[in-house]
Design an enzyme around this catalytic site. Structure first.
Site, mmCIF file in Angstrom:
data_model
loop_
_atom_site.group_PDB
_atom_site.id
_atom_site.type_symbol
_atom_site.label_atom_id
_atom_site.label_comp_id
_atom_site.label_asym_id
_atom_site.label_seq_id
_atom_site.Cartn_x
_atom_site.Cartn_y
_atom_site.Cartn_z
ATOM 1 N N ARG A 31 10.098 -6.903 -3.543
ATOM 2 C CA ARG A 31 11.000 -7.226 -2.442
ATOM 3 C C ARG A 31 10.438 -8.368 -1.618
ATOM 4 O O ARG A 31 9.244 -8.593 -1.587
ATOM 5 C CB ARG A 31 11.135 -6.010 -1.522
ATOM 6 C CG ARG A 31 11.724 -4.811 -2.192
ATOM 7 C CD ARG A 31 11.559 -3.588 -1.287
ATOM 8 N NE ARG A 31 11.984 -2.387 -1.986
ATOM 9 C CZ ARG A 31 11.823 -1.161 -1.510
ATOM 10 N NH1 ARG A 31 11.224 -0.979 -0.340
ATOM 11 N NH2 ARG A 31 12.250 -0.121 -2.194
ATOM 12 N N ASP A 88 10.907 -9.658 2.538
ATOM 13 C CA ASP A 88 11.470 -9.203 3.816
ATOM 14 C C ASP A 88 12.562 -10.136 4.332
ATOM 15 O O ASP A 88 12.670 -11.273 3.877
ATOM 16 C CB ASP A 88 10.354 -9.132 4.865
ATOM 17 C CG ASP A 88 9.503 -7.887 4.700
ATOM 18 O OD1 ASP A 88 9.990 -6.914 4.080
ATOM 19 O OD2 ASP A 88 8.350 -7.880 5.172
ATOM 20 N N ARG A 108 1.201 -12.682 5.487
ATOM 21 C CA ARG A 108 1.506 -13.081 6.863
ATOM 22 C C ARG A 108 0.354 -12.741 7.818
ATOM 23 O O ARG A 108 0.136 -13.446 8.799
ATOM 24 C CB ARG A 108 2.813 -12.427 7.317
ATOM 25 C CG ARG A 108 4.028 -13.060 6.631
ATOM 26 C CD ARG A 108 5.278 -12.184 6.694
ATOM 27 N NE ARG A 108 5.661 -11.888 8.046
ATOM 28 C CZ ARG A 108 6.657 -11.048 8.377
ATOM 29 N NH1 ARG A 108 7.361 -10.448 7.411
ATOM 30 N NH2 ARG A 108 6.946 -10.821 9.623
#
Lengths: 245, 245
Positions: free
Chosen positions: B50, B52, B197
């Protein structure tokens, strides 16, 4: 009273071009509103020239007269807090009182950005024009060289434009390729309406073999719009910089 | 029955991430809908993983089984006519029936893009993270080197994540600067939730002098999330590519 020069970057996608609009959807309207909110003044904001709806700028220049006491180099930071994210003042400075963003300009540089691949780019949509066929850059560069100099560019002006003379001087055209991106960068002392978008459309036609390099000189001399290539869409066009003395 | 592998570019700005959503706002939903409109099939679309909400992809990979007779390499063109402009299938090909976009993946490369200037960029908003202070790249590169190898990356995982092990292997981190853009590119065999991140946030803190290079080793060994830098926003993150055997 001080004369403040702004250098402005914008994403033209969500605006009706630079020029003030009745509904406030011009980039000029948004910046004037930000200045008013900051200084309380309804200024006359003079740009180097208009850009059409969808056209971007990396270095548009505009100036205005203010009585505000904000330090000149702080205007950019203060205005950016009032502006939407797609308009950024990248520099603000005090200039001579006779500086005029339009009349003082000596030359402008525009870039037309092409994404050359069999598929378009999701991330560069509205940022570059997609061309499916691989461009022959050798031919594009040779064709581009014919535009350099002082010519009557009537064949490269949108029909119905009203100007005193269609003679302009292009001092430089460069073609750069970075992976799938091709940049056509044009510098000149002035441009007719849609001139860079029509030159770019003509160079794309040369790159895909629809127009012969050998015919470019005749197309320029013909002064006939229908001989040149099509007007490419606004979203590939960037006003890169405006040069002053 | 054929197994089709898609390589996908997307602008994550307008989606609720890759994963299927009840309201259909997942990128997966939009691509499945395009496949259904093309083949009539409700396929199971398997992604490499996935992404985000707001995260972009240059080379996400997904696969699905189809009974359609469309040539494998033509799926990209056919699907692109059904897809919105911010999702593009850049390649489609037939793969072995046991190819699985997630389980067959050997490594992934992510890029975190930073725009390093005193002012943000209008054209790169939602495409890069703006950092005002000039980053010391020598320090950033030295700090980055500590992440390479097999480590327990618990300090670089969003709190509350539930995984069997927080040990991962990073095979490469490179820091490139192109004018005002700094790219942090990280390749590894797998990533914890928000790992890239948080690593990027930690490297920015090193670049501005908030974290010392010498402390990076201790931060990794601490396994404590609060020791590392903040989680940078999704819009600077790109899934660049997924590698298979």
């Amino acid at each position: 009273m001080r004369n403040i020069k702004l250098t402005i970057e914008y994403d033209g996608t969500n605006y009706n071009g630079w020029q003030s609009q009745k509904n406030g959807a011009g980039i000029e309207d948004v910046i004037k509103e930000a200045i008013k909110s900051l200084t309380g003044e309804d200024v006359d904001l003079i740009a180097s020239g208009r850009t059409d709806a969808g056209v971007h700028a990396l270095g548009q220049v505009a100036n205005f007269i203010t009585n505000s006491s904000i330090p000149a180099d702080k205007f950019s930071f203060a205005l950016n807090t009032k502006l939407p994210e797609d308009i950024v003042i990248v520099k603000s400075e005090e200039v001579d009182k006779d500086f005029h963003a339009r009349f003082s300009a000596k030359s402008k540089t525009y870039r037309y950005l092409i994404y050359n691949d069999i598929h378009p780019s999701a991330l560069l949509r509205k940022r570059a024009y997609h061309v499916f066929y691989e461009l022959n850059l050798e031919n594009v560069r040779e064709a581009a060289s014919y535009f350099i100099g002082t010519h009557d560019f009537a064949a490269f002006m949108a029909k119905g434009s009203n100007v005193k003379t269609t003679v302009r001087t292009i001092t430089d055209i460069t073609i750069n390729k970075k992976e799938k991106l091709i940049e056509i960068e044009v510098t000149g002392n002035g441009f007719l309406y849609n001139m860079v978008r029509i030159i770019a459309g003509t160079l794309v036609d040369v790159g895909i073999g629809k127009i012969n390099v050998a015919d470019i000189k005749d197309i320029i001399e013909s002064r006939r719009r229908e001989k040149a290539g099509k007007t490419l869409p606004p979203w590939g066009l960037y006003l890169v910089k405006v040069d002053y003395d």
